[in-house]
Design a protein around this motif. Sequence first.
Motif, PDB file in Angstrom:
ATOM      1  N   PRO A   1      10.053   8.247  50.536  1.00 10.05           N
ATOM      2  CA  PRO A   1      11.403   8.803  51.168  1.00 10.05           C
ATOM      3  C   PRO A   1      11.501   8.186  52.707  1.00 10.05           C
ATOM      4  O   PRO A   1      10.669   8.258  53.351  1.00 10.05           O
ATOM      5  CB  PRO A   1      10.927  10.255  51.265  1.00 10.05           C
TER       6      PRO A   1
ATOM      7  N   LEU B   1      15.635  11.278  56.000  1.00 15.41           N
ATOM      8  CA  LEU B   1      15.911  12.137  55.040  1.00 15.41           C
ATOM      9  C   LEU B   1      15.342  13.799  55.650  1.00 15.41           C
ATOM     10  O   LEU B   1      15.660  14.564  55.094  1.00 15.41           O
ATOM     11  CB  LEU B   1      15.127  11.905  53.527  1.00 15.41           C
ATOM     12  N   TYR B   2      14.535  13.467  56.513  1.00 18.01           N
ATOM     13  CA  TYR B   2      13.948  14.564  57.080  1.00 18.01           C
ATOM     14  C   TYR B   2      14.424  15.326  58.441  1.00 18.01           C
ATOM     15  O   TYR B   2      14.154  16.119  58.961  1.00 18.01           O
ATOM     16  CB  TYR B   2      12.358  14.398  57.453  1.00 18.01           C
TER      17      TYR B   2
ATOM     18  N   PRO C   1      13.986  16.061  51.404  1.00 15.95           N
ATOM     19  CA  PRO C   1      14.341  15.945  49.779  1.00 15.95           C
ATOM     20  C   PRO C   1      13.548  17.367  48.950  1.00 15.95           C
ATOM     21  O   PRO C   1      12.301  17.682  49.456  1.00 15.95           O
ATOM     22  CB  PRO C   1      14.105  14.858  49.092  1.00 15.95           C
TER      23      PRO C   1
ATOM     24  N   ASP D   1      16.872  17.887  43.917  1.00 14.22           N
ATOM     25  CA  ASP D   1      17.914  16.965  44.598  1.00 14.22           C
ATOM     26  C   ASP D   1      18.303  15.587  43.724  1.00 14.22           C
ATOM     27  O   ASP D   1      17.272  15.019  43.100  1.00 14.22           O
ATOM     28  CB  ASP D   1      17.184  16.616  46.054  1.00 14.22           C
TER      29      ASP D   1
ATOM     30  N   VAL E   1      18.923  11.572  44.932  1.00  9.32           N
ATOM     31  CA  VAL E   1      18.775  10.989  45.902  1.00  9.32           C
ATOM     32  C   VAL E   1      19.352   9.593  45.668  1.00  9.32           C
ATOM     33  O   VAL E   1      19.198   9.083  44.464  1.00  9.32           O
ATOM     34  CB  VAL E   1      17.235  10.798  46.395  1.00  9.32           C
TER      35      VAL E   1
ATOM     36  N   ALA F   1      13.954   6.029  48.919  1.00  4.98           N
ATOM     37  CA  ALA F   1      14.914   6.734  48.759  1.00  4.98           C
ATOM     38  C   ALA F   1      15.858   6.985  50.025  1.00  4.98           C
ATOM     39  O   ALA F   1      14.984   7.548  51.079  1.00  4.98           O
ATOM     40  CB  ALA F   1      14.386   8.350  48.227  1.00  4.98           C
TER      41      ALA F   1
ATOM     42  N   ALA G   1      18.721   8.423  50.890  1.00  3.15           N
ATOM     43  CA  ALA G   1      19.897   9.381  51.169  1.00  3.15           C
ATOM     44  C   ALA G   1      19.557  10.689  50.088  1.00  3.15           C
ATOM     45  O   ALA G   1      19.160  10.308  49.108  1.00  3.15           O
ATOM     46  CB  ALA G   1      21.241   9.029  51.166  1.00  3.15           C
ATOM     47  N   VAL G   2      19.582  11.952  50.682  1.00  5.82           N
ATOM     48  CA  VAL G   2      19.946  12.991  49.559  1.00  5.82           C
ATOM     49  C   VAL G   2      21.361  13.296  49.465  1.00  5.82           C
ATOM     50  O   VAL G   2      22.225  13.471  50.513  1.00  5.82           O
ATOM     51  CB  VAL G   2      19.033  14.301  50.285  1.00  5.82           C
TER      52      VAL G   2
END
Length: 340
Positions: free
Chosen positions: A47, A51-52, A59, A63, A65, A72, A74-75
């Motif tokens: 990730p 994303l956080y 995530p 989800d 992604v 990854a 984007a969510v």
Amino acid sequence: MTDLSASGWTPDRAAELPPGTAPGRVSRVDRGLLSVLTAAGDARVHPAAALYDADPGGPAVGDWVAIRGELAVAVLPRRSAFVRTVAGRTSAAQVVAANLDVVLVVDALIGETRLRRVERYLAVAWSSGATPVVVLTKADLCDDVPAAVELVAEDALGVRVLAVSAVTGEGLDDVRALLGPGRTAAMVGPSGVGKSSLANALAGRTLVATREIRDDGRGRHTTTARELHVLPGGGLLVDTPGMRELGLYDDTEGVGTAYADVALLAAECRFRDCRHRTEPGCAVAAAIVDGRLDPARMVAWRKLQAEAHRQLLRVDARARAAEHARVRAFHRSLRDQPHR
């Protein structure tokens, strides 16, 4: 190559993908790695740190992604999510599972009736955007299943209540009917109510290890992480570890839906600020006196209302503090560098 529609993908989501990325559905979250279902099969990706940054951040299982290479990036927007407050003294949110069609609130048909616990889970489930269903397990150990189901159904307003047994197979077809191809359900509930056994029975094979039943008839839940499983009929099931506590997160709407009968009575009170104690013209008190409302249900409603209100205040206070800190940092930077 696999058809992602079997994993819940719908064509309208394509517009949400950043250019040059491919979709993947998160089936498990480990430290620093995501297990994802993609058109090329199962994969493990890292990730991106960004994303956080969102709140609630990171995530979650279920989800979708956007994947670029082994990252990854984007969510995609969540259509639904079962969200609770992180256990402990905090106001942070934790997404238990995302993009659900059904939330299976699981409890057992043995021991004392746990109506208040089911109501709490339903309050959160109603806020998820998915359809809640109560699943009462271990029907083979219950002497009077219809009476036990009716007792729960009286409080689970507008919610289907199913009795099942992983041992005899009773009721399993009713649960399977909720999970057609591409539909996703999450099982939520405390430890030992039979979520792992139910998951194994629905899959027809061992998905999750279980332990022997204790002397009091309760199992020992062994799930240690949330995980998305693909079932033989094409449905998807998220098994979750038992929750020692389920804190509401900005859940006033869910409480109102789970206790719709009490909320409707409260709206009929003579005074808008009625506290439902000794005020004249209190419709809630009148319903308790004539037996239309269980006083324990009213007490539980008030408790969850107060808890949801306190949580909302904590969330707002945290947001205000963050904004004040940002403004102070901005002005401090201007003082430190006045000519820039």
